[in-house]
Design a protein around this motif. Structure first.
Motif, short mmCIF file in Angstrom:
data_model
loop_
_atom_site.label_atom_id
_atom_site.label_comp_id
_atom_site.label_asym_id
_atom_site.label_seq_id
_atom_site.Cartn_x
_atom_site.Cartn_y
_atom_site.Cartn_z
N THR A 10 0.85 -1.18 0.00
CA THR A 10 0.00 0.00 0.00
C THR A 10 0.89 1.23 0.00
O THR A 10 1.88 1.28 0.71
N SER A 11 0.53 2.22 -0.81
CA SER A 11 1.38 3.39 -0.95
C SER A 11 1.55 4.15 0.36
O SER A 11 2.59 4.72 0.63
N CYS A 12 0.52 4.16 1.16
CA CYS A 12 0.54 4.83 2.47
C CYS A 12 0.23 3.77 3.52
O CYS A 12 -0.14 2.66 3.20
N LEU A 13 0.39 4.13 4.76
CA LEU A 13 -0.03 3.20 5.81
C LEU A 13 -1.54 3.09 5.76
O LEU A 13 -2.24 4.05 5.46
N LYS A 14 -2.03 1.93 6.10
CA LYS A 14 -3.48 1.68 6.07
C LYS A 14 -3.94 1.34 7.48
O LYS A 14 -3.43 0.41 8.09
N ASP A 15 -4.89 2.12 7.97
CA ASP A 15 -5.47 1.85 9.29
C ASP A 15 -6.15 0.50 9.22
O ASP A 15 -7.03 0.28 8.38
N SER A 16 -5.77 -0.42 10.10
CA SER A 16 -6.29 -1.78 10.02
C SER A 16 -7.77 -1.89 10.38
O SER A 16 -8.43 -2.84 9.99
N LYS A 17 -8.29 -0.91 11.11
CA LYS A 17 -9.71 -0.96 11.50
C LYS A 17 -10.62 -0.25 10.50
O LYS A 17 -11.67 -0.74 10.14
N THR A 18 -10.19 0.93 10.03
CA THR A 18 -11.05 1.74 9.17
C THR A 18 -10.74 1.62 7.69
O THR A 18 -11.55 1.99 6.85
N GLY A 19 -9.52 1.16 7.36
CA GLY A 19 -9.11 1.11 5.97
C GLY A 19 -8.60 2.44 5.45
O GLY A 19 -8.17 2.55 4.30
N GLU A 20 -8.65 3.47 6.29
CA GLU A 20 -8.18 4.81 5.90
C GLU A 20 -6.68 4.79 5.64
O GLU A 20 -5.91 4.15 6.36
#
Length: 181
Positions: A10-20
């Motif tokens: 993923t290009s950025c970090l991905k919040d594991s709960k929200t997918g943000e």
């Protein structure tokens, strides 16, 4: 020792709960007094202050903060014309080996991209090597990043070549800051 799992590209970090997606920055850490709080006792696998004398230490942080998500300690190896990854790990709250509820996905790949970028800056074209923490992680890096098993200096030694380093850098995105701690 490299102790990270490449969980998502993923290009950025991905919040594991929200997918943000969360933007990131890279900060160089020089102060041993700051590194003192990142140690074996609290889940960082090594006492990071001991690495500061012989390595450059970079932290992946959430943009606009010093909220460290992972760190990598690297050294120039002029003899092999490569970056030696002395240590690499994610924060304890992002470590699948420590917790079942991780905060962010994508940290491990970002840390490899940082090492690749520094290798290019040093004139090594992205070439890097290090020691996986165990056979399972060695196999993981060979499978995910097409790492090459070396095994000369350590039973889990592997290398990542220039072409693979370029591919890693294409995926992961972060901002370099001039900020140092």
């Amino acid at each position: 020792m490299i102790n990270v799992i490449i969980d998502e590209f993923t290009s950025c970090l991905k919040d594991s709960k929200t997918g943000e997606l969360v933007q990131t920055e890279v900060i160089r850490i020089r102060r041993k007094s700051f590194l003192r709080k990142y140690n074996k006792k609290n889940g960082w696998y090594v006492n990071w202050e001991t690495l500061a004398d012989e390595n450059e230490i970079y932290a992946l942080v959430v943009e606009g903060s010093v909220d460290i998500q992972g760190m990598v300690a690297i050294a120039k190896d002029r003899d092999t014309r490569a970056v030696y990854i002395a240590w690499m790990c994610v924060s304890p709250d992002n470590n699948k080996l420590i917790t079942d509820e991780i905060r962010y996905l994508g940290i491990g790949g970002h840390l490899f991209a940082i090492a690749a970028q520094k290798s290019i800056e040093y004139g090594f074209d992205g070439y890097m090597y290090g020691f996986a923490a165990n056979q399972e992680l060695l196999d993981h890096y060979i499978k995910v990043f097409h790492g090459e098993y070396i095994g000369m200096l350590h039973p889990y030694q592997f290398a990542i070549d220039e072409a693979t380093a370029a591919q890693i850098m294409e995926v992961y995105d972060y901002e370099w800051t001039d900020e140092e701690i």
